[in-house]
Design a protein around this motif. Structure first.
Motif, PDB file in Angstrom:
ATOM      1  N   VAL A   1     -29.270 -59.508  -5.055  1.00  0.00           N
ATOM      2  CA  VAL A   1     -28.715 -57.982  -4.903  1.00  0.00           C
ATOM      3  C   VAL A   1     -28.768 -57.511  -6.362  1.00  0.00           C
ATOM      4  O   VAL A   1     -27.974 -58.137  -7.275  1.00  0.00           O
ATOM      5  N   ARG A   2     -29.310 -56.460  -6.708  1.00  0.00           N
ATOM      6  CA  ARG A   2     -29.073 -55.778  -7.797  1.00  0.00           C
ATOM      7  C   ARG A   2     -28.239 -54.391  -7.649  1.00  0.00           C
ATOM      8  O   ARG A   2     -28.511 -53.756  -6.813  1.00  0.00           O
ATOM      9  N   GLY A   3     -27.333 -54.225  -8.622  1.00  0.00           N
ATOM     10  CA  GLY A   3     -26.714 -52.851  -8.565  1.00  0.00           C
ATOM     11  C   GLY A   3     -26.950 -51.965  -9.909  1.00  0.00           C
ATOM     12  O   GLY A   3     -27.183 -52.549 -10.896  1.00  0.00           O
ATOM     13  N   LYS A   4     -26.909 -50.831  -9.671  1.00  0.00           N
ATOM     14  CA  LYS A   4     -26.824 -49.982 -10.723  1.00  0.00           C
ATOM     15  C   LYS A   4     -25.450 -48.887 -10.795  1.00  0.00           C
ATOM     16  O   LYS A   4     -25.003 -48.303  -9.635  1.00  0.00           O
ATOM     17  N   MET A   5     -24.796 -49.191 -12.091  1.00  0.00           N
ATOM     18  CA  MET A   5     -23.483 -48.593 -12.075  1.00  0.00           C
ATOM     19  C   MET A   5     -23.865 -47.024 -12.279  1.00  0.00           C
ATOM     20  O   MET A   5     -24.634 -46.616 -12.988  1.00  0.00           O
ATOM     21  N   LYS A   6     -23.063 -46.113 -11.385  1.00  0.00           N
ATOM     22  CA  LYS A   6     -23.205 -44.606 -11.586  1.00  0.00           C
ATOM     23  C   LYS A   6     -22.432 -44.065 -12.593  1.00  0.00           C
ATOM     24  O   LYS A   6     -22.888 -42.833 -12.680  1.00  0.00           O
ATOM     25  N   GLY A   7     -21.542 -44.676 -13.206  1.00  0.00           N
ATOM     26  CA  GLY A   7     -20.679 -43.951 -14.090  1.00  0.00           C
ATOM     27  C   GLY A   7     -19.510 -43.321 -13.369  1.00  0.00           C
ATOM     28  O   GLY A   7     -18.751 -42.566 -13.763  1.00  0.00           O
ATOM     29  N   ASP A   8     -19.734 -43.167 -11.993  1.00  0.00           N
ATOM     30  CA  ASP A   8     -18.413 -42.417 -11.355  1.00  0.00           C
ATOM     31  C   ASP A   8     -17.481 -43.400 -10.937  1.00  0.00           C
ATOM     32  O   ASP A   8     -17.802 -44.320 -10.132  1.00  0.00           O
ATOM     33  N   GLU A   9     -16.330 -43.141 -11.529  1.00  0.00           N
ATOM     34  CA  GLU A   9     -15.183 -43.957 -11.125  1.00  0.00           C
ATOM     35  C   GLU A   9     -13.954 -42.901 -10.716  1.00  0.00           C
ATOM     36  O   GLU A   9     -13.906 -41.950 -11.224  1.00  0.00           O
ATOM     37  N   PHE A  10     -13.149 -43.629  -9.995  1.00  0.00           N
ATOM     38  CA  PHE A  10     -11.833 -43.028  -9.560  1.00  0.00           C
ATOM     39  C   PHE A  10     -10.796 -43.966  -9.568  1.00  0.00           C
ATOM     40  O   PHE A  10     -10.765 -45.143  -9.385  1.00  0.00           O
ATOM     41  N   VAL A  11      -9.377 -43.322  -9.671  1.00  0.00           N
ATOM     42  CA  VAL A  11      -8.203 -44.206  -9.617  1.00  0.00           C
ATOM     43  C   VAL A  11      -7.274 -43.468  -8.515  1.00  0.00           C
ATOM     44  O   VAL A  11      -6.915 -42.373  -8.804  1.00  0.00           O
ATOM     45  N   VAL A  12      -6.909 -44.058  -7.858  1.00  0.00           N
ATOM     46  CA  VAL A  12      -5.901 -43.539  -6.630  1.00  0.00           C
ATOM     47  C   VAL A  12      -4.647 -44.776  -6.412  1.00  0.00           C
ATOM     48  O   VAL A  12      -4.898 -45.908  -6.713  1.00  0.00           O
ATOM     49  N   VAL A  13      -3.531 -44.090  -6.337  1.00  0.00           N
ATOM     50  CA  VAL A  13      -2.141 -44.889  -5.919  1.00  0.00           C
ATOM     51  C   VAL A  13      -2.064 -44.909  -4.509  1.00  0.00           C
ATOM     52  O   VAL A  13      -1.961 -43.715  -4.068  1.00  0.00           O
ATOM     53  N   ALA A  14      -1.822 -46.134  -3.970  1.00  0.00           N
ATOM     54  CA  ALA A  14      -1.675 -45.923  -2.587  1.00  0.00           C
ATOM     55  C   ALA A  14      -0.415 -46.998  -2.171  1.00  0.00           C
ATOM     56  O   ALA A  14      -0.072 -47.803  -2.983  1.00  0.00           O
ATOM     57  N   ASP A  15       0.065 -46.773  -1.015  1.00  0.00           N
ATOM     58  CA  ASP A  15       1.363 -47.368  -0.400  1.00  0.00           C
ATOM     59  C   ASP A  15       0.685 -48.351   0.614  1.00  0.00           C
ATOM     60  O   ASP A  15       0.254 -47.677   1.700  1.00  0.00           O
ATOM     61  N   VAL A  16       0.953 -49.512   0.586  1.00  0.00           N
ATOM     62  CA  VAL A  16       0.583 -50.401   1.409  1.00  0.00           C
ATOM     63  C   VAL A  16       1.721 -50.790   2.628  1.00  0.00           C
ATOM     64  O   VAL A  16       2.727 -51.100   1.797  1.00  0.00           O
ATOM     65  N   PHE A  17       1.650 -50.577   3.859  1.00  0.00           N
ATOM     66  CA  PHE A  17       2.721 -50.836   4.679  1.00  0.00           C
ATOM     67  C   PHE A  17       2.777 -52.266   5.165  1.00  0.00           C
ATOM     68  O   PHE A  17       1.665 -53.004   5.257  1.00  0.00           O
ATOM     69  N   ASP A  18       3.681 -52.629   5.864  1.00  0.00           N
ATOM     70  CA  ASP A  18       4.137 -54.066   6.311  1.00  0.00           C
ATOM     71  C   ASP A  18       2.895 -54.276   7.390  1.00  0.00           C
ATOM     72  O   ASP A  18       2.744 -55.219   7.648  1.00  0.00           O
ATOM     73  N   ASN A  19       2.350 -53.283   8.061  1.00  0.00           N
ATOM     74  CA  ASN A  19       1.283 -53.655   9.035  1.00  0.00           C
ATOM     75  C   ASN A  19       0.100 -53.599   8.696  1.00  0.00           C
ATOM     76  O   ASN A  19      -1.141 -53.927   9.351  1.00  0.00           O
ATOM     77  N   GLY A  20      -0.261 -53.550   7.400  1.00  0.00           N
ATOM     78  CA  GLY A  20      -1.630 -53.588   6.473  1.00  0.00           C
ATOM     79  C   GLY A  20      -2.097 -52.355   6.529  1.00  0.00           C
ATOM     80  O   GLY A  20      -3.251 -52.132   6.055  1.00  0.00           O
ATOM     81  N   LEU A  21      -1.646 -51.087   6.816  1.00  0.00           N
ATOM     82  CA  LEU A  21      -2.142 -49.786   6.915  1.00  0.00           C
ATOM     83  C   LEU A  21      -1.668 -49.459   5.502  1.00  0.00           C
ATOM     84  O   LEU A  21      -0.797 -49.759   4.865  1.00  0.00           O
ATOM     85  N   ALA A  22      -2.491 -48.267   4.969  1.00  0.00           N
ATOM     86  CA  ALA A  22      -2.096 -47.789   3.716  1.00  0.00           C
ATOM     87  C   ALA A  22      -2.275 -46.362   3.643  1.00  0.00           C
ATOM     88  O   ALA A  22      -2.918 -45.687   4.557  1.00  0.00           O
ATOM     89  N   ARG A  23      -1.788 -45.587   2.585  1.00  0.00           N
ATOM     90  CA  ARG A  23      -1.937 -44.146   2.542  1.00  0.00           C
ATOM     91  C   ARG A  23      -2.086 -43.873   1.025  1.00  0.00           C
ATOM     92  O   ARG A  23      -1.266 -44.630   0.199  1.00  0.00           O
ATOM     93  N   ILE A  24      -3.001 -43.003   0.787  1.00  0.00           N
ATOM     94  CA  ILE A  24      -3.170 -42.550  -0.609  1.00  0.00           C
ATOM     95  C   ILE A  24      -1.734 -41.837  -0.897  1.00  0.00           C
ATOM     96  O   ILE A  24      -1.576 -40.840  -0.382  1.00  0.00           O
ATOM     97  N   ALA A  25      -1.224 -41.943  -2.015  1.00  0.00           N
ATOM     98  CA  ALA A  25      -0.087 -41.328  -2.567  1.00  0.00           C
ATOM     99  C   ALA A  25      -0.340 -40.440  -3.582  1.00  0.00           C
ATOM    100  O   ALA A  25       0.276 -39.300  -3.600  1.00  0.00           O
TER     101      ALA A  25
END
Length: 88
Positions: free
Chosen positions: A1-25
């Protein structure tokens, strides 16, 4: 497998709950394609049977934790192996 970096990155903060689900904060750094954030949000909001994280009881963490994701998008080229027919 070969990959090409697109240069597009992002940063998100999320809350992960006790049941394994999460929400973007918070979206700290947005990707160029805002649909990417929507897709991540949909993955986090799956039903409990398809939670993206382990339940808190399995990894002995607090019932709610805040995590930071820094994600860089990569285009990955794959090739499917050709199906060989077996003669019987």
């Amino acid at each position: 497998v070969r990959g090409k970096m697109k240069g597009d990155e992002f940063v998100v903060v999320a809350d992960v709950f006790d049941n394994g689900l999460a929400r973007i904060a918070e979206v700290v750094e947005s990707p160029q394609d805002l649909q990417t954030i929507e897709e991540l949000n949909n993955a986090f909001n799956a039903d409990a049977d398809n939670a993206p994280f382990l339940p808190a009881a399995l990894d002995h963490r607090a019932s709610e934790v805040r995590v930071i994701f820094k994600i860089q998008l990569v285009d990955v080229q794959t090739s499917k192996p050709k199906n060989k027919r077996v003669k019987r």
